[in-house]
Scaffold this motif. Structure first.
Motif, PDB file in Angstrom:
ATOM      1  N   MET A 212      -0.945  -9.077   8.945  1.00  0.00           N
ATOM      2  CA  MET A 212      -0.944  -7.874   9.200  1.00  0.00           C
ATOM      3  C   MET A 212      -1.735  -7.310   7.778  1.00  0.00           C
ATOM      4  O   MET A 212      -1.574  -7.793   6.661  1.00  0.00           O
ATOM      5  CB  MET A 212       0.532  -7.078   9.052  1.00  0.00           C
ATOM      6  N   TYR A 213      -2.407  -6.325   7.846  1.00  0.00           N
ATOM      7  CA  TYR A 213      -3.348  -5.672   6.770  1.00  0.00           C
ATOM      8  C   TYR A 213      -3.123  -4.117   6.737  1.00  0.00           C
ATOM      9  O   TYR A 213      -3.186  -3.605   7.847  1.00  0.00           O
ATOM     10  CB  TYR A 213      -4.721  -6.104   7.168  1.00  0.00           C
ATOM     11  N   VAL A 214      -3.045  -3.665   5.382  1.00  0.00           N
ATOM     12  CA  VAL A 214      -2.836  -2.285   5.424  1.00  0.00           C
ATOM     13  C   VAL A 214      -3.860  -1.855   4.609  1.00  0.00           C
ATOM     14  O   VAL A 214      -4.127  -2.179   3.632  1.00  0.00           O
ATOM     15  CB  VAL A 214      -1.492  -1.912   4.895  1.00  0.00           C
ATOM     16  N   GLY A 215      -4.675  -0.798   4.938  1.00  0.00           N
ATOM     17  CA  GLY A 215      -5.738  -0.169   4.139  1.00  0.00           C
ATOM     18  C   GLY A 215      -5.242   1.326   3.853  1.00  0.00           C
ATOM     19  O   GLY A 215      -4.873   2.021   4.757  1.00  0.00           O
ATOM     20  N   THR A 216      -5.661   1.549   2.681  1.00  0.00           N
ATOM     21  CA  THR A 216      -5.312   3.362   2.355  1.00  0.00           C
ATOM     22  C   THR A 216      -6.452   3.561   1.744  1.00  0.00           C
ATOM     23  O   THR A 216      -7.410   3.215   1.190  1.00  0.00           O
ATOM     24  CB  THR A 216      -4.215   3.316   1.254  1.00  0.00           C
ATOM     25  N   LEU A 217      -6.612   5.286   1.782  1.00  0.00           N
ATOM     26  CA  LEU A 217      -7.804   6.103   1.427  1.00  0.00           C
ATOM     27  C   LEU A 217      -6.935   7.122   0.648  1.00  0.00           C
ATOM     28  O   LEU A 217      -6.308   7.853   1.200  1.00  0.00           O
ATOM     29  CB  LEU A 217      -8.667   6.582   2.311  1.00  0.00           C
ATOM     30  N   SER A 218      -7.553   7.706  -0.530  1.00  0.00           N
ATOM     31  CA  SER A 218      -7.079   8.612  -1.052  1.00  0.00           C
ATOM     32  C   SER A 218      -8.274   9.337  -1.561  1.00  0.00           C
ATOM     33  O   SER A 218      -9.090   9.190  -2.339  1.00  0.00           O
ATOM     34  CB  SER A 218      -6.231   8.417  -2.631  1.00  0.00           C
ATOM     35  N   PHE A 219      -8.345  10.749  -1.068  1.00  0.00           N
ATOM     36  CA  PHE A 219      -9.297  11.644  -1.207  1.00  0.00           C
ATOM     37  C   PHE A 219      -9.044  12.566  -2.288  1.00  0.00           C
ATOM     38  O   PHE A 219      -7.997  13.316  -2.285  1.00  0.00           O
ATOM     39  CB  PHE A 219      -9.883  12.482   0.242  1.00  0.00           C
ATOM     40  N   ASP A 220     -10.001  12.906  -3.206  1.00  0.00           N
ATOM     41  CA  ASP A 220      -9.876  14.075  -4.053  1.00  0.00           C
ATOM     42  C   ASP A 220     -10.880  14.939  -3.637  1.00  0.00           C
ATOM     43  O   ASP A 220     -11.914  14.613  -3.764  1.00  0.00           O
ATOM     44  CB  ASP A 220     -10.115  13.401  -5.584  1.00  0.00           C
TER      45      ASP A 220
END
Length: 98
Positions: A1-9
């Motif tokens: 299992m893989y988790v990817g995250t993005l955080s946009f400013d």
């Protein structure tokens, strides 16, 4: 299992109230969720009119699929004419992370 995250400013365009801000941010979050089946929310700068931070997460069994979804999400936000994408932070978490 893989988790990817993005955080946009994000810097918002001509926004003069928190109500106007919500009318810009909510459709972006909803479109990300609808189009790409990601978990997304406004996660920062909630009380600042012209700035926001949107975070999202994706879970996948395949790293290529994960990268593809994150790339598509980033392009979607960057293409919105009513916002200016200031920065994006991307993280991956794999099976062997503790």
């Amino acid at each position: 299992m893989y988790v990817g995250t993005l955080s946009f400013d994000i810097l918002l365009g001509d926004v003069r109230s928190l109500k106007e801000k919500r009318s810009v941010v909510r459709p972006i979050v909803a479109e990300l969720q609808r189009k790409y089946a990601v978990s997304a929310a406004e996660v920062g700068d909630q009380d600042v009119y012209r700035r926001t931070r949107i975070g999202l997460a994706v879970v996948s069994g395949d790293t290529e699929h994960l990268r593809d979804v994150l790339d598509r999400c980033e392009r979607l936000v960057a293409a919105r004419p009513e916002v200016e994408l200031l920065s994006v932070r991307r993280r991956f978490h794999g099976e062997h992370d503790d």
